[in-house]
Design an enzyme around this catalytic site. Structure first.
Site, PDB file in Angstrom:
ATOM      1  N   HIS A   1      45.666  44.498  54.879  1.00  0.00           N
ATOM      2  CA  HIS A   1      44.953  44.725  56.136  1.00  0.00           C
ATOM      3  C   HIS A   1      45.344  46.065  56.747  1.00  0.00           C
ATOM      4  O   HIS A   1      44.563  46.669  57.479  1.00  0.00           O
ATOM      5  CB  HIS A   1      45.252  43.604  57.138  1.00  0.00           C
ATOM      6  CG  HIS A   1      44.691  42.277  56.748  1.00  0.00           C
ATOM      7  ND1 HIS A   1      45.357  41.418  55.913  1.00  0.00           N
ATOM      8  CD2 HIS A   1      43.531  41.665  57.083  1.00  0.00           C
ATOM      9  CE1 HIS A   1      44.617  40.320  55.742  1.00  0.00           C
ATOM     10  NE2 HIS A   1      43.513  40.447  56.435  1.00  0.00           N
TER      11      HIS A   1
ATOM     12  N   ASP B   1      36.907  41.262  49.449  1.00  0.00           N
ATOM     13  CA  ASP B   1      37.631  40.991  50.677  1.00  0.00           C
ATOM     14  C   ASP B   1      37.023  41.901  51.745  1.00  0.00           C
ATOM     15  O   ASP B   1      36.210  42.788  51.449  1.00  0.00           O
ATOM     16  CB  ASP B   1      39.121  41.272  50.484  1.00  0.00           C
ATOM     17  CG  ASP B   1      40.010  40.473  51.438  1.00  0.00           C
ATOM     18  OD1 ASP B   1      39.476  39.941  52.433  1.00  0.00           O
ATOM     19  OD2 ASP B   1      41.220  40.392  51.195  1.00  0.00           O
TER      20      ASP B   1
END
Length: 615
Positions: free
Chosen positions: A267, A340
């Site tokens: 992230h 993702d």
């Protein structure tokens, strides 16, 4: 709000889709891993159903405009609790006001729900969520080629990655289930999640996590994994996929080719996995192979660099050798490949909004999740196809897979859900009873010096301290409910100050027992050092101390001399109730470590894989 379509209305809608009623109505007969648990015979039927679905999907694609086909690639987030909710978030991201207008503008293949913590605030309660799903499906039925939506969510179980809270049933996370070592419990856990999601119109769950967590410093996977043993992970991934299918929701194994050995969070950065090809085969790939064999619907790629598979240095999501070469061709996966989130730093840090979606599509991904600057991303893919940079055949292959998936799930004929059934299903008493029973079998007693536990009978005062306002309060409430027990709460935070540690130690001296909640992961880069100082100060008072690790079981590395140490792998209410019942001997701890716990400098092992004490 407009009500869901009646059966006659649904039939009319389906009839209007491309004028190919027969292709859609026949989809009800398709066999699919989403509709039955696959064994050998069922697998053959599913393969036949897949062939028929792909043939029908191919016919539908031929009738679609280029713009509609490109729209099917994208999975978007929308802001609001209803399809007609006006939200500044939609205006900021998309230039329109409501979720329905987002669907009309882009004709996306899917949406993904988030709770208010991220901002979209899509999942407040079962009735509202079911109505939102129906409203978005109506919007899709009116837009462009009128293709139903995949409605997705990240509901992994446990207390790390989840979107639904009470009244939804809280199931243990993967590492807790692995501590229980039960494929039946894992299957039932996924089934309950699936049943509750499907009732609310969520037809795609981005779960299970198939990563093998072999790195105790992993900041992003940890308890989301089934553990460090590839065989155990493969077995429970298989059971989880089976459970989601029983629950009538599509499953997604993630994060391919394996995110378990990194100390970087994708992230916020771009992790690098330095496993050799042999290590990938023995450690990372077995759970994905098991998922594919079980008939997993979707596999999600990881934003990780894997030089042994692609020395170019691009993330797996953007790597043709990994996505097409390994996953599609070598492993033989025929289902959907989704990225993702493309707004994560692991993707967006290296690839700008007009490049990332094109690169991912070229690599072999079918759906592009949360592409930033959607106008730019959509336009870039459209231009790449128009210019010939991406062949139309490559686009069509992905759209065919997307539509075939929707046909197998019967979404063309049945895009809507019964909103009142959602209210009855989500949080059903049977679900919650099963969840508690499953959770009770996961608590792991790692250390019990001098047989401190279970506690002897008799009245006592208990100090409950450590990490988590809700966690310490829930533990104290469970203690205080017991006859003859009183509880005092003193929450100290993720990084307790010296003053707070002194205060807790002073309070401990006036109690007969201390229960301290520890969660080093909550401390971020500080890594729980202050929490360890708290535990040591509590031990120095001479008052018996029970530490409860409510996330990663590795926390004992910093205070190995604590008298008693329980791992719950979660700070959800069922896990905390089970911990207190274990402390008092109502439960004999049955969990076994799904990972090895190394010492603090990682030169030795404190507790091996499989360790677990009982009464």
């Amino acid at each position: 709000m407009q009500q869901p379509a009646t059966p006659s209305r649904r039939q009319a809608l389906a009839t209007g889709l491309f004028g190919v009623t027969a292709a859609l109505t026949a989809s009800a007969a398709l066999s699919s891993p989403a509709n039955a648990d696959t064994g050998a015979a069922a697998g053959s039927a599913a393969g036949s159903g897949t062939d028929r679905a792909r043939a029908r999907a191919r016919a539908l694609v031929r009738r679609m405009s280029l713009e509609d086909k490109v729209g099917q690639l994208f999975v978007v987030e929308v802001y609001g609790q209803a399809a007609d909710t006006v939200s500044a978030g939609n205006r900021t991201l998309y230039g329109v006001d409501t979720p329905a207008e987002v669907i009309a503008k882009y004709r996306p293949g899917g949406v993904i729900y988030f709770d208010a913590r991220r901002g979209p605030d899509n999942v407040r309660d079962p009735l509202q969520t079911a109505r939102l799903s129906n409203g978005l499906q109506r919007a899709a039925g009116r837009a462009g080629a009128r293709v139903p939506l995949l409605v997705s969510i990240d509901q992994e179980g446990g207390s790390v990655v989840y979107r639904l809270t009470d009244p939804a049933t809280l199931l243990p996370g993967n590492m807790a289930l692995a501590a229980g070592r039960s494929t039946a419990d894992t299957r039932r856990s996924a089934e309950i999640i699936g049943l509750e999601l499907a009732a609310m119109g969520v037809n795609q769950n981005y779960a299970p996590v198939a990563d093998v967590n072999v790195n105790p410093e992993n900041p992003v996977i940890g308890v989301r994994s089934f553990g460090s043993d590839p065989a155990l992970c493969a077995s429970l991934v298989d059971a989880s996929v089976s459970g989601y299918h029983r629950g009538r929701v599509a499953s997604a194994a993630k994060h391919f080719p394996g995110h378990g050995d990194t100390d970087t969070d994708s992230h916020t950065g771009l992790p690098r996995i330095d496993h050799t090809r042999e290590e990938l085969e023995s450690i990372d790939l077995p759970p994905f192979r098991a998922a594919i064999a079980r008939g997993v619907d979707t596999i999600m790629t990881a934003h990780i660099v894997v030089p042994a598979l692609d020395p170019s240095g691009v993330p797996a999501t953007m790597s043709q050798p990994i996505v097409t070469g390994l996953l599609r061709e070598e492993l033989g996966f025929e289902g959907l490949i989704v990225t993702d989130a493309l707004d994560m730093q692991g993707a967006s840090g290296q690839f700008p909004p007009d490049v990332a979606p094109v690169q991912a599509l070229r690599a072999g991904c079918d759906q592009l999740v949360l592409a930033p600057k959607l106008d730019t991303a959509y336009g870039a893919v459209l231009e790449a196809v128009r210019s010939g940079e991406i062949p139309v055949s490559r686009l069509d292959a992905s759209v065919e897979r997307i539509l075939a998936h929707k046909l197998r799930r019967d979404l063309f004929r049945h895009p809507y859900v019964d909103e009142q059934r959602a209210v009855r299903t989500v949080g059903a008493e049977r679900h919650k009873a099963d969840a508690q029973a499953i959770t009770d079998r996961t608590v792991t007693l790692v250390r019990n010096e001098g047989s401190l536990l279970p506690l002897s009978s008799g009245a006592r005062s208990v100090l409950v301290t450590g990490w988590g306002v809700g966690t310490t309060r829930s533990l104290a409430d469970a203690v205080a409910e017991r006859p003859g027990q009183s509880a005092t709460v003193l929450e100290t935070g993720a990084i307790p100050s010296a003053g707070r540690i002194t205060e807790a130690a002073g309070a401990a001296a006036g109690h007969g027992l201390v229960i301290v909640s520890v969660n080093a992961a909550a401390a971020g880069s500080e890594k729980g050092a202050a929490q360890a100082r708290l535990v040591q100060a509590l031990m120095d008072t001479g008052t018996p101390v029970v530490a409860v690790a409510v996330r990663n079981p590795y926390d004992i590395r910093r205070f190995p001399g604590v008298p008693a140490y329980l791992a719950t792998y979660s700070y959800g209410a069922p896990s905390l109730r089970a911990a207190v019942r274990t402390v008092y001997g109502d439960l004999s701890p049955a969990g076994r470590l799904p990972v090895a716990v190394p010492d603090l400098d990682s030169t030795g092992t404190l507790y091996p894989f499989g360790h677990g004490l009982a009464y």
